[in-house]
Design an enzyme around this catalytic site. Structure first.
Site, PDB file in Angstrom:
ATOM      1  N   THR A 142      -0.227   4.756   1.438  1.00 31.91           N
ATOM      2  CA  THR A 142      -0.425   5.617   2.593  1.00 31.91           C
ATOM      3  C   THR A 142      -0.085   4.889   3.887  1.00 31.91           C
ATOM      4  OG1 THR A 142      -2.185   6.771   1.421  1.00 31.91           O
ATOM      5  CG2 THR A 142      -2.080   7.064   3.812  1.00 31.91           C
ATOM      6  N   ASP A 182       0.860  -1.180   0.000  1.00 32.37           N
ATOM      7  CA  ASP A 182       0.000   0.000   0.000  1.00 32.37           C
ATOM      8  C   ASP A 182       0.898   1.231   0.000  1.00 32.37           C
ATOM      9  OD1 ASP A 182      -2.330   1.505   0.129  1.00 32.37           O
ATOM     10  OD2 ASP A 182      -2.294   1.574   2.305  1.00 32.37           O
TER      11      ASP A 182
END
Length: 1111
Positions: free
Chosen positions: A406, A404
């Site tokens: 963030t 991912d």
């Protein structure tokens, strides 16, 4: 106690089961029934709050544990052979002695299980006897224990106490009817969350006659629905009114709740214990065990077919003794018996202690990983966590990484960078400097100790005229600012990066004009923008308590770093969030005036809408105003006016997170109509979430846009880490929900993307690519790219991508996330969570947890490589050791007519595997280092080349090596003692000794990094062999009748032939290693070259590494 018939008990049990299985439960207060028999208690069907996590009881421990252990086929195999040895016609050893090895293994495992269960028992007892306060008929709260809590009780929890059960919040000491809780024990999040009392409820326990209707217990921590049926109307409640077991009450003197779930709490239903995953190496190990079984059966079949040889003999061999009646079994029946005798004799070809040794090695490896200081993060005071104990070696087999963005690649510490209001863009150049300067010390230089102006006078434009003197003063305070940030680290999202915002001069002028113009102040868009930043969030302004006291500054508890950054940005411009209650929000304007906005409703964020809204009544205009913020793509379709799309595009291209903030004035008529639907949705029990979302969507239309850009900075050393992983041959994918422009910008910044191997795909296209007819083409395209970037993807799409790649390409996958993408990390072979700023669900559900993305580099390239090569080499060595030793017995059968006779005393055979050769391979699997950590980090390519330590060929080469060494260790002593008059044990003792020397020296050659521990264990094993064997030969006269091992080794050690045989046999057995030496000298492998570099001086080694990598 009243006697009840068995039929009545059965009938009551069936009623209880039906009550527990219902989708809705009707709960009433226990107060009117206090002191009555259990049969008269209305909530008796629901389990009590006492917990029991133990697996065994004292009386049934032995049978239950044996039943548990016999789930392993290996244990059944060895017990079956031990029982078979009690049959006289097939036994090979003294029957009682044959039970010793398996009994030792079962006993050790049982002791481990007993100790673990005893620890669980102690934990249960401590938790069940924790004191709590329960309301009684005496009209006061009485001290009881957690195990006494029942569904329907009223429980009081005071500040800093842990909630004992799932409580529906009915009363708090707070005048605004709120309670603050910390859920760190459930999801790892330390920021405070706000819970509210059930609306319209007056807490009076004695007069509580309503029925609480709640849903069946489930493990969803973010979902709950119930309603109360009082005499008049129905009042609904959700998760916002539920105190979960395990949460801690903060900043609230006390709270009182109604117990809705006792033993069936959400935290208990989420407690599934440690996950068991089978590693790739373990799967290979099981296949090789099957090969060993086939090899064993082949060797036994050779022994069974000796009847062909018997038929060719002119007479009956003398060792075939007839029974008492003179009957002698025929060759066929004798061969049948011999087959089972050989299985008993050669049973240790299957390594009985291998699985136990593997577990010990993994425990040792985990110890060294978790105690690696390079994986410790001082800022968060956290270290590496290993939650899956069975897959450490898989860290050295990774081929694909899915990450991912963030909170994983980025800090998730937001910096307010830019904003666009009414089509005008305000760049905030000073905040750009906050993120651009990247030197280690620059963080201090750009974090100015911004002192707020007097609240009465507001911001002064002169404050923005920065002179060299001003800059010097600010830089002089940089150290104090950083120290203050560290001191406040217990506050969620309050590092200097979030809190220090330097206002834009041009925007300050606009605000000053709006403040000075009393006529336009009510509807000015610039004031509305910052009011929206301060109001449209769930940030809690917490009160200082004795446990959580800090300075005079306001303390904000945000559920996400986005909200923290926006609230601090509003504060920097003088719009200060002072207080928040369920019914109001207080904001101080730059002029010093306090406005109290009445909160009419909060439309919470959800993953479908991708936005949140707060509906308030303006204290001056009395208008109903809806402030909304969310992802740009979720807001654009709801706008009723044109917007500045080019500003959003520019923000995205610069890598900023683009959040849209909007405003809408709602008429009184529309609000009243909407309120009816809203209350109906909140009180619903069926389809409650869908109805609530529908009412939110109904109101969020025709919005007016304001835009903002927030930067989420890359974590330290992310580009270097990704580059090293790619050089190691690992393909790195990034799966993010951001816009393509933002994702691509971050991809280049972290050195993930290069022009020649770039694949970027958005969520809509990905949906089509993963369809059955295009899936194969997508996978074929993706595997040709070194890096893939998927943007605008949902959590469900992320997990599906991982599953498709793992299943289609048959590769080892690793997923890493720093927030809440639980599905993605659970879909991969290994899931790694990063303890970041927003959510700890990924960490809680992961196999391994780290605090920084850069730690992934050493975790994989060093510890992953070590764990895999150590365990692989140890397993291969175990197979080699057992085959080499058991073959001595096999070769001897050709000289004893396959009678199942052993030339080594059986006690010494047991000691050989249990004591003499058990510790060295375990030490080898825990501590060996084929290449240093510095070189593995400096040359990431070694990660890929080190993945071939355990293959089909290496296994069979080791088996062939074992056959060769067993032939040497048997026939050299045989030829040396041929035609002599030595007895059977005098012949077997040199074989046993030579085998020990050969096996241990074989391991000594395999060891690449010798330490004091290695020397102690290796020399200790040899010393233990001689001490035990000498003692056994001295004291054992008739330990294993009719054989007599008395004084055998003592006599051998007095004979020079014994030493000569041991020396020659060992040297000849290890001669094939000269081939390995020649091969490594002529054409050394990369691992061998790396070991040569390890011996050089650091400066010379660094130069060689640069030259090596240049090729």
């Amino acid at each position: 106690m009243t006697w009840r018939s068995p039929l009545a008990l059965m009938r009551d049990a069936l009623r209880g089961q039906r009550a527990r299985d219902k989708e809705l439960r009707n709960l009433v207060s226990n107060l009117p029934y206090e002191g009555l028999d259990k049969a008269k208690q209305p909530n008796r069907h629901f389990p009590s709050n006492a917990i029991k996590t133990t697996k065994y009881t004292l009386l049934l421990f032995i049978p239950m544990n044996l039943f548990e252990q016999f789930h392993r086929l290996a244990n059944i195999y060895f017990v079956g052979l031990a029982i078979l040895n009690f049959i006289p016609v097939v036994n090979a050893f003294q029957p009682e002695v044959a039970l010793i090895p398996i009994c030792v293994i079962l006993s050790l495992t049982a002791m481990k299980d007993a100790w673990e269960d005893f620890r669980r028992y102690q934990s249960d007892r401590k938790l069940n006897n924790t004191p709590c306060l329960i309301y009684s008929k005496e009209k006061q709260f009485m001290e009881r224990r957690w195990k006494d809590v029942r569904v329907g009780d009223f429980v009081k929890v005071v500040c800093n106490e842990i909630v004992p059960a799932d409580l529906l919040l009915l009363h708090t000491s707070d005048p605004n009817s709120v309670c603050h809780i910390e859920t760190a024990n459930l999801d790892g999040e330390t920021n405070l969350k706000q819970r509210t009392v059930v609306s319209g409820f007056l807490f009076e326990p004695e007069s509580f006659t309503g029925v609480v209707v709640c849903e069946k217990p489930n493990n969803n921590l973010n979902h709950f629905k119930c309603y109360e049926k009082p005499d008049k109307e129905r009042a609904g409640a959700g998760i916002e009114s539920l105190l979960l077991r395990g949460c801690t009450v903060r900043n609230t003197d006390h709270a009182v709740g109604f117990v809705v779930y006792a033993h069936e709490t959400k935290s208990m239903l989420n407690n599934n214990g440690s996950r068991y995953k089978r590693s790739k190496l373990e799967r290979k190990l099981n296949i090789d065990v099957i090969f060993c079984v086939i090899l064993l059966f082949a060797m036994c079949l050779v022994g069974a077919l000796h009847f062909l040889w018997l038929q060719a003999l002119p007479g009956i061999p003398p060792y075939l003794v007839p029974d008492s009646s003179g009957h002698l079994d025929g060759p066929s029946l004798s061969s049948f018996y011999t087959f089972f005798t050989m299985i008993i004799l050669l049973q240790i070809l299957i390594p009985i202690s291998l699985y136990v040794s593997v577990e010990l090695v993994k425990i040792g490896q985990i110890f060294f990983i978790t105690n690696d200081t390079d994986l410790f993060d001082e800022e968060t005071d956290s270290r590496m966590q290993c939650k899956a104990l069975n897959i450490t070696e898989d860290l050295g087999q990774i081929e694909y990484i899915f990450s991912d963005k963030t909170g994983t690649l980025t800090e998730n510490k937001m910096v307010f960078r830019r904003c666009s209001i009414m089509g005008t863009e305000y760049p905030h150049k000073e905040n750009i400097r906050l993120a651009v300067l990247g030197e280690p010390e620059s963080e201090e230089e750009v974090i100015f100790n911004q002192r707020p102006q007097s609240l009465q006078t507001g911001w002064s434009l002169d404050a923005e005229d920065t002179t060299p003197r001003d800059t010097t003063q600010r830089r002089g305070s940089r150290h104090r600012s950083k120290v203050a940030g560290i001191a406040q680290s217990d506050v969620a999202f309050s590092s200097p990066l979030e809190t220090e915002v330097i206002p834009d001069k041009k925007l300050l002028q606009q605000i000053s004009r709006a403040e000075s113009s009393s006529g336009s102040r009510k509807t000015d868009p610039y004031l509305d923008f910052f009011l929206a930043l301060a109001i449209c969030n769930t940030v809690v302004v917490s009160m200082a308590t004795a446990q959580r006291r800090r300075s005079d500054n306001l303390r904000y508890e945000a559920e996400s770093p986005d909200e923290a950054a926006l609230v601090y940005a509003a504060k920097a411009y003088g719009f200060i969030l002072l207080a928040r209650t369920p019914d109001s929000v207080t904001v101080r304007l730059p002029s010093g005036e306090d406005l109290v906005f009445k909160v009419l409703d909060t439309l919470a964020f959800d993953s479908n809408r991708k936005r949140m809204s707060v509906l308030v009544q303006h204290p001056i205009t009395k208008e109903y105003v809806l402030y909304t913020k969310g992802a740009d793509y979720a807001i654009m379709e709801l706008l009723g006016t044109p917007y500045a799309q080019h500003h959003l595009d520019c923000y995205a291209k610069e890598g900023l997170r683009t959040l849209c903030v909007t405003k809408k004035v709602v008429s009184a008529k529309v609000y009243e109509s909407w309120l009816v639907d809203r209350q109906r949705a909140l009180a619903a029990i069926d389809n409650r979430e869908e109805l609530i979302m529908d009412t939110a969507v109904q109101l969020e239309t025709n919005l007016s846009l304001l835009a903002t850009g927030i930067e989420d900075r890359l974590q330290e050393n992310v580009p270097d880490t990704i580059m090293a992983l790619r050089e190691a041959g690992i393909q790195v994918w990034v799966l993010t929900g951001d816009k393509p422009e933002t994702a691509v910008n971050i991809g280049y910044a972290c050195r993930l993307l290069e022009e020649e191997d770039l694949l970027v795909i958005d969520g809509r296209t990905l949906t089509m690519a993963l369809s059955p007819d295009l899936q194969e083409r997508f996978v074929d395209l993706a595997k040709r790219c070194r890096s893939v970037l998927c943007c605008r993807v949902t959590p469900l799409q992320k997990s599906r991508v991982v599953k498709v790649i793992r299943e289609k390409l048959k590769v080892m996958t690793l997923a890493v996330d720093g927030a809440n993408d639980v599905n993605m990390i659970q879909a991969a072979d290994i899931g790694i969570g990063i303890s970041g700023q927003e959510g700890m669900q990924a960490v809680m559900a992961s196999d391994f947890a780290i605090s920084r993305f850069r730690h992934l580099k050493k975790l994989l390239l060093v510890h992953g490589h070590w764990c895999y090569t150590r365990l692989a080499n140890m397993i291969i060595y175990f197979f080699y050791k057992n085959v080499a030793y058991v073959n001595l017995l096999f070769w001897y059968q050709f000289f004893c007519g396959f009678s199942g006779t052993a030339m080594i005393d059986y006690w010494l055979m047991i000691f050989f595997n249990l004591f003499f050769t058990s510790a060295p391979p375990v030490m080898f699997g825990i501590m060996d280092k084929d290449v240093s950590a510095e070189l593995l980090l400096g040359v990431p390519e070694l990660y890929r080349t080190g993945q071939g330590a355990y293959t089909f060929s290496t296994f069979w080469v080791s088996i062939l090596d074992a056959f060769y060494q067993s032939l040497v260790c048997f026939f050299i002593p045989y030829l040396a003692y041929q035609d002599s008059d030595i007895d059977i044990f005098t012949f077997g003792t040199p074989l046993n000794t030579v085998s020990l020397f050969t096996i241990l020296l074989h391991l000594s050659i395999e060891i690449k990094a010798w330490t004091v521990v290695h020397w102690v264990i290796m020399l200790g094993s040899v010393a233990l062999y001689f001490v035990v064997t000498l003692a056994y030969s001295a004291i054992c006269v008739t330990c294993n009748p009719p054989s007599n091992p008395y004084w055998i080794l003592q006599s051998q050690m007095a004979d020079p032939m014994f030493y000569l045989v041991c020396l020659i046999s060992t040297v000849v057995a290890l001669l094939p290693y000269t081939f390995h030496v020649m091969r490594n000298s002529i054409a050394p492998s990369p691992i061998v070259q790396a070991r040569h570099l390890d011996r050089l001086d650091p400066s010379e080694r660094e130069q060689w590494i640069k030259e090596w990598r240049s090729f």
